[in-house]
Design an enzyme around this catalytic site. Structure first.
Site, PDB file in Angstrom:
ATOM      1  N   HIS A  64      35.528  41.656  34.972  1.00 28.11           N
ATOM      2  CA  HIS A  64      34.810  40.787  34.037  1.00 28.11           C
ATOM      3  C   HIS A  64      34.060  39.664  34.743  1.00 28.11           C
ATOM      4  O   HIS A  64      33.352  38.888  34.102  1.00 28.11           O
ATOM      5  CB  HIS A  64      35.760  40.239  32.957  1.00 28.11           C
ATOM      6  CG  HIS A  64      36.669  39.145  33.374  1.00 28.11           C
ATOM      7  ND1 HIS A  64      37.978  39.346  33.741  1.00 28.11           N
ATOM      8  CD2 HIS A  64      36.469  37.811  33.455  1.00 28.11           C
ATOM      9  CE1 HIS A  64      38.540  38.192  34.030  1.00 28.11           C
ATOM     10  NE2 HIS A  64      37.637  37.238  33.865  1.00 28.11           N
ATOM     11  N   ASP A 109      40.547  45.965  34.641  1.00 31.71           N
ATOM     12  CA  ASP A 109      39.863  44.712  34.986  1.00 31.71           C
ATOM     13  C   ASP A 109      39.940  44.510  36.503  1.00 31.71           C
ATOM     14  O   ASP A 109      40.568  43.580  37.007  1.00 31.71           O
ATOM     15  CB  ASP A 109      40.481  43.533  34.236  1.00 31.71           C
ATOM     16  CG  ASP A 109      39.611  42.277  34.316  1.00 31.71           C
ATOM     17  OD1 ASP A 109      38.460  42.385  34.793  1.00 31.71           O
ATOM     18  OD2 ASP A 109      40.081  41.204  33.912  1.00 31.71           O
ATOM     19  N   SER A 203      39.536  33.281  37.445  1.00 31.61           N
ATOM     20  CA  SER A 203      39.437  34.721  37.225  1.00 31.61           C
ATOM     21  C   SER A 203      39.056  35.451  38.501  1.00 31.61           C
ATOM     22  O   SER A 203      38.217  34.994  39.275  1.00 31.61           O
ATOM     23  CB  SER A 203      38.396  35.035  36.148  1.00 31.61           C
ATOM     24  OG  SER A 203      38.918  34.864  34.873  1.00 31.61           O
TER      25      SER A 203
END
Length: 257
Positions: A64, A109, A203
């Site tokens: 992402h 992911d 992230s």
């Protein structure tokens, strides 16, 4: 409310994936400048993520965190006063877990990036080992990144922050994240008392256990660092065959069962 937080300004990437966002380390301390040689600062379409160097030509981050314009910085500690051996690269090729063309926040992911040029090992640059086995419950692991250090405000540090957290029973994460599959290729990790967590800006960064990358920052609670709300990390060990196949040149590698 749960969200996948992409760093910095919480901009929304216009990708074929679902809506996303990122994380940062809350409750930690400044990392030792010599103990994160593998840590990558990723700028993608004006948004910040983390990443991990796994050899001189390849790195891992979260799917992402993908974007059209990605800048990858190695050997960085202070963003305002960079180390002299800092190196900057861009992706030569990006690989996504190929079982599905669609991104889901519970699985897949993970993004493997081949750099446009290999980096040179230096005082502040060196790869992190891939896992030899998965971590067991209660293993103490380390998180790090340039993400916000406040669970409710966007306070981004100049240097990366580090914190120790624990591998948590997957059932704890399933209780808070009802969409999480029982056999999901993820790890659940955090401090059940709260106070330490990833947050906006982290992230794609690493979950490090026993000197190996075991997880990739994927999903966390909002606000960060709440009691009994661990975060979710992509489980690197479950993607190990795919990673090794791609690096070996088998770009048609399929997902393991």
């Amino acid at each position: 409310m749960v969200l996948i937080r992409v760093l910095a300004n919480l901009l929304i990437l216009q990708l074929s994936y679902a809506q996303k966002s990122s994380e940062l380390v809350v409750g930690g301390d400044e990392c030792n400048i010599n103990e994160h040689r593998f840590l990558v600062l990723v700028y993608t379409d004006g948004i910040q993520c983390g990443g991990t160097l796994i050899n001189k030509e390849w790195m891992l981050t979260a799917a992402h965190c993908d974007g059209k314009k990605m800048k990858l910085q190695f050997g960085l500690h202070s963003k305002n006063v960079p180390n002299k051996d800092k190196q900057t690269r861009v992706p030569k090729k990006k690989y996504f877990f190929p079982c599905s063309k669609n991104f889901t926040k519970w699985d897949k992911d993970i993004m493997l990036i081949r750099l446009n040029h290999p980096v040179n090992n230096s005082t502040h640059i060196a790869p992190l080992s891939l896992p030899s086995k998965p971590p067991s419950q209660d293993t103490v692991c380390n998180i790090m990144g340039w993400g916000t250090i406040s669970p409710t405000k966007e306070i981004y540090p100049d240097v990366p922050h580090c914190a120790n957290i624990n591998i948590v029973d997957h059932a704890v994460c399933r209780a808070f994240y009802p969409g999480l599959l029982e056999k999901s290729k993820t790890l659940c990790a955090g401090i059940l008392e709260g106070g330490k967590d990833i947050c906006q800006g982290d992230s794609g960064g690493p979950l490090i256990c026993n000197g190996q990358i075991q997880g990739i920052v994927s999903v966390g609670g909002n606000p960060c660092a709440e009691p009994r709300v661990p975060a979710i990390y992509t489980k690197v060990f479950d993607h190990l065959d795919w990673i090794k196949s791609i690096i070996a040149g088998n770009t048609a590698a399929t997902c393991p069962l």
